[in-house]
Design a protein around this motif. Structure first.
Motif, PDB file in Angstrom:
ATOM      1  N   TRP A  33       1.026  -1.295   0.174  1.00  0.00           N
ATOM      2  CA  TRP A  33      -0.309   0.326   0.432  1.00  0.00           C
ATOM      3  C   TRP A  33       0.799   1.393   0.191  1.00  0.00           C
ATOM      4  CZ3 TRP A  33      -4.011  -2.163   4.447  1.00  0.00           C
ATOM      5  CH2 TRP A  33      -5.016  -3.073   3.773  1.00  0.00           C
ATOM      6  N   TRP A  58      -7.390   7.603   7.249  1.00  0.00           N
ATOM      7  CA  TRP A  58      -6.668   7.282   5.227  1.00  0.00           C
ATOM      8  C   TRP A  58      -8.302   5.576   5.562  1.00  0.00           C
ATOM      9  CZ3 TRP A  58      -5.038   1.594   4.681  1.00  0.00           C
ATOM     10  CH2 TRP A  58      -4.662   2.038   2.858  1.00  0.00           C
ATOM     11  N   VAL A  59      -7.894   4.844   7.428  1.00  0.00           N
ATOM     12  CA  VAL A  59      -9.070   3.563   7.260  1.00  0.00           C
ATOM     13  C   VAL A  59     -10.392   4.498   7.022  1.00  0.00           C
ATOM     14  CG1 VAL A  59      -9.474   1.834   8.830  1.00  0.00           C
ATOM     15  CG2 VAL A  59      -7.346   1.982   8.239  1.00  0.00           C
ATOM     16  N   ARG A  60     -10.753   4.672   7.285  1.00  0.00           N
ATOM     17  CA  ARG A  60     -12.059   5.345   7.726  1.00  0.00           C
ATOM     18  C   ARG A  60     -12.839   5.569   6.599  1.00  0.00           C
ATOM     19  NH1 ARG A  60     -10.057   8.964  12.330  1.00  0.00           N
ATOM     20  NH2 ARG A  60     -10.750   7.574  13.929  1.00  0.00           N
ATOM     21  N   ALA A  61     -11.866   6.758   5.334  1.00  0.00           N
ATOM     22  CA  ALA A  61     -11.884   7.344   3.852  1.00  0.00           C
ATOM     23  C   ALA A  61     -11.952   6.026   2.922  1.00  0.00           C
ATOM     24  CB  ALA A  61     -10.736   7.806   3.253  1.00  0.00           C
ATOM     25  N   GLY A  62     -11.903   4.985   3.798  1.00  0.00           N
ATOM     26  CA  GLY A  62     -12.297   3.625   3.088  1.00  0.00           C
ATOM     27  C   GLY A  62      -9.874   3.195   1.993  1.00  0.00           C
ATOM     28  N   GLY A  63      -9.809   4.018   2.457  1.00  0.00           N
ATOM     29  CA  GLY A  63      -8.693   3.634   2.140  1.00  0.00           C
ATOM     30  C   GLY A  63      -8.143   1.528   1.864  1.00  0.00           C
ATOM     31  N   SER A  65      -9.814  -0.638   1.030  1.00  0.00           N
ATOM     32  CA  SER A  65     -10.911  -0.631   0.590  1.00  0.00           C
ATOM     33  C   SER A  65     -10.148  -0.511  -0.997  1.00  0.00           C
ATOM     34  CB  SER A  65     -11.925  -0.830   1.152  1.00  0.00           C
ATOM     35  OG  SER A  65     -12.435   0.715   0.608  1.00  0.00           O
ATOM     36  N   LYS A  66      -9.890   0.596  -0.674  1.00  0.00           N
ATOM     37  CA  LYS A  66      -9.861   1.087  -3.052  1.00  0.00           C
ATOM     38  C   LYS A  66      -7.937   0.343  -2.897  1.00  0.00           C
ATOM     39  CE  LYS A  66     -11.656   5.469  -1.540  1.00  0.00           C
ATOM     40  NZ  LYS A  66     -11.479   6.889  -1.504  1.00  0.00           N
ATOM     41  N   ARG A  68      -6.805  -2.486  -2.684  1.00  0.00           N
ATOM     42  CA  ARG A  68      -6.979  -4.328  -2.698  1.00  0.00           C
ATOM     43  C   ARG A  68      -7.038  -4.360  -4.182  1.00  0.00           C
ATOM     44  NH1 ARG A  68     -10.931  -6.603   1.671  1.00  0.00           N
ATOM     45  NH2 ARG A  68     -10.486  -5.884   3.120  1.00  0.00           N
TER      46      ARG A  68
END
Length: 85
Positions: A33, A58-63, A65-66, A68
């Motif tokens: 990542w 970054w995790v809260r913003a869906g980083g 999942s993006k 992956r």
């Protein structure tokens, strides 16, 4: 009477191990990542450091999942040796 002043404490930073434990993933995806410039990381010498608040955002913003994406497979080539007689 003096006005109360707020102290600016340095922001918490974590190592690769600390961030992996914090977000619950192995270390290998973290390296992928931040190599792909998706996970906010800062390099100090040979060590990578992370601002924990940036990682949380970054995790809260869906980083995660993006980001992956599978790493490109390594193409292994074999060399053939010439047979000597």
């Amino acid at each position: 009477m003096r006005a109360a002043t707020q102290l600016q404490l340095p922001e918490a930073r974590g190592s690769v191990d600390a961030v992996a434990a914090r977000i619950g993933v192995p270390k290998v995806p973290l390296f992928r990542w931040f190599d792909a410039k998706r996970l906010p990381a800062h390099r100090g010498g040979k060590l990578w450091k992370f601002k924990l608040s940036e990682v949380d955002d970054w995790v809260r913003a869906g980083g995660a999942s993006k980001a992956r994406t599978r790493a490109m497979p390594v193409r292994r080539t074999t060399t053939t040796r010439k047979k000597t007689k």
